[in-house]
Design a protein around this motif. Structure first.
Motif, PDB file in Angstrom:
ATOM      1  N   GLY A  70      -3.610   6.457  -1.454  1.00 31.40           N
ATOM      2  CA  GLY A  70      -3.909   5.109  -1.921  1.00 31.40           C
ATOM      3  C   GLY A  70      -5.244   4.616  -1.387  1.00 31.40           C
ATOM      4  N   ILE A  71      -5.532   4.912  -0.132  1.00 36.51           N
ATOM      5  CA  ILE A  71      -6.818   4.519   0.454  1.00 36.51           C
ATOM      6  C   ILE A  71      -7.965   5.252  -0.230  1.00 36.51           C
ATOM      7  N   LEU A  72      -7.779   6.532  -0.489  1.00 36.80           N
ATOM      8  CA  LEU A  72      -8.819   7.304  -1.163  1.00 36.80           C
ATOM      9  C   LEU A  72      -9.098   6.750  -2.555  1.00 36.80           C
ATOM     10  N   LYS A  73      -8.068   6.421  -3.304  1.00 34.72           N
ATOM     11  CA  LYS A  73      -8.260   5.892  -4.653  1.00 34.72           C
ATOM     12  C   LYS A  73      -8.969   4.548  -4.626  1.00 34.72           C
ATOM     13  N   ARG A  74      -8.583   3.669  -3.701  1.00 34.10           N
ATOM     14  CA  ARG A  74      -9.245   2.362  -3.611  1.00 34.10           C
ATOM     15  C   ARG A  74     -10.712   2.513  -3.229  1.00 34.10           C
ATOM     16  N   SER A  75     -11.053   3.609  -2.599  1.00 29.22           N
ATOM     17  CA  SER A  75     -12.428   3.834  -2.161  1.00 29.22           C
ATOM     18  C   SER A  75     -13.296   4.478  -3.233  1.00 29.22           C
ATOM     19  N   GLY A  76     -12.723   4.737  -4.412  1.00 28.90           N
ATOM     20  CA  GLY A  76     -13.528   5.265  -5.501  1.00 28.90           C
ATOM     21  C   GLY A  76     -13.365   6.739  -5.788  1.00 28.90           C
ATOM     22  N   PHE A  77     -12.451   7.402  -5.088  1.00 29.25           N
ATOM     23  CA  PHE A  77     -12.218   8.816  -5.318  1.00 29.25           C
ATOM     24  C   PHE A  77     -11.143   9.019  -6.382  1.00 29.25           C
ATOM     25  N   LEU A  78     -11.237  10.136  -7.082  1.00 33.05           N
ATOM     26  CA  LEU A  78     -10.150  10.572  -7.938  1.00 33.05           C
ATOM     27  C   LEU A  78      -9.243  11.507  -7.139  1.00 33.05           C
ATOM     28  N   ILE A  79      -7.976  11.542  -7.495  1.00 36.69           N
ATOM     29  CA  ILE A  79      -7.015  12.387  -6.796  1.00 36.69           C
ATOM     30  C   ILE A  79      -6.728  13.614  -7.653  1.00 36.69           C
TER      31      ILE A  79
END
Length: 285
Positions: free
Chosen positions: A273-282
């Motif tokens: 969730g933190i990665l996605k909010r930071s602009g990364f794709l999963i």
């Protein structure tokens, strides 16, 4: 060492267990947030973070730089460490897909998009050094994909013009972009045009903010307050540049619970969730 060292001290008991992490600079805001969330659940673990370009960190790790976990902006480098026996077998894992963004100084009044780079006022473009920084490589391949750079037939590497992106020997491209690509479309109608290289993508962001007024940067950095407040941006579509398949690996400490706890937290629902909010794709989503 071209790196930024952040040490989380004073928040933990004197006998806190320690985990040392080295990471690509596109994570310089995301990873501290992730570590804070991890530390809330693991108050007895102290995490130290070192940031730098993925290629240079790989070289330093291969030469003995001590660390427990390595987060790279390109899967190649963790894989090479694993092949050399310098990482714990079976721990290499993709954690994100990086996004490349063109950032433009808001005061230019330009519409976000690659066409803006043809504006006569854009005479310098900040990118990470493609010799050792994945985001720099992605930037060059993006410009090539949209016809703003063309490979030189007389480049000082045999058969260079026919190589696919993934086969380019980036570490050998030490003569600067213009020794290998023709930037004619970027120079047209301008007194000059030059690339300005950052040691890593975070340094490139500083150069864009401080002087070039344009940069091809990590979306995770562009979304931060200093850049978001002073600029506008365009996000490159998936598949338009060399993929930024970001991976991490356990270098040592597979038997240490604190190391494996952080390793698992990264791809937990909270970590993703933190990665996605930071602009990364999963990967896989």
């Amino acid at each position: 060492m071209w790196a930024i060292l952040l040490v989380f001290l004073g928040l933990f008991p004197a006998q806190a267990q320690s985990v040392r992490v080295v990471a690509a600079t596109d994570l310089q805001y995301t990873l501290p947030e992730l570590v804070r969330a991890f530390s809330a659940q693991n108050p007895g673990v102290r995490v130290e973070l070192v940031f730098g370009s993925s290629g240079k960190l790989y070289t330093q790790l291969a030469q003995g730089l001590p660390a427990d976990l390595f987060f790279s902006a390109e899967a190649l480098y963790p894989r090479l460490l694993e092949e050399r026996g310098l990482a714990e077998p079976g721990t290499l894992r993709l954690y994100a897909l990086g996004r490349l963004a063109l950032w433009l100084d808001r005061r230019l009044g330009l519409k976000p998009g690659l066409e803006a780079l043809k504006d006569p006022r854009i005479t310098r473009l900040a990118i990470a050094n493609p010799v050792h920084a994945p985001y720099g490589r992605a930037a060059i391949t993006l410009l090539e994909r949209y016809g703003l750079l063309k490979r030189r037939q007389d480049a000082p590497i045999p058969n260079f013009a026919r190589l696919p992106w993934e086969a380019i020997p980036w570490e050998r491209l030490t003569g600067g972009v213009e020794a290998y690509w023709d930037p004619g479309p970027l120079r047209q109608g301008k007194p000059d045009f030059t690339f300005v290289y950052g040691e890593n993508v975070s340094h490139a962001a500083q150069l864009a903010l401080a002087g070039t007024r344009a940069g091809l940067l990590a979306l995770s950095l562009v979304l931060q307050e200093s850049l978001a407040r002073s600029g506008v941006y365009w996000v490159a579509p998936p598949g338009s540049h060399l993929p930024l398949e970001q991976a991490y690996v356990v270098l040592k400490g597979r038997a240490r619970p604190e190391v494996m706890a952080l390793y698992r937290f990264v791809t937990s629902p909270e970590g993703l969730g933190i990665l996605k909010r930071s602009g990364f794709l999963i990967p896989g989503e």
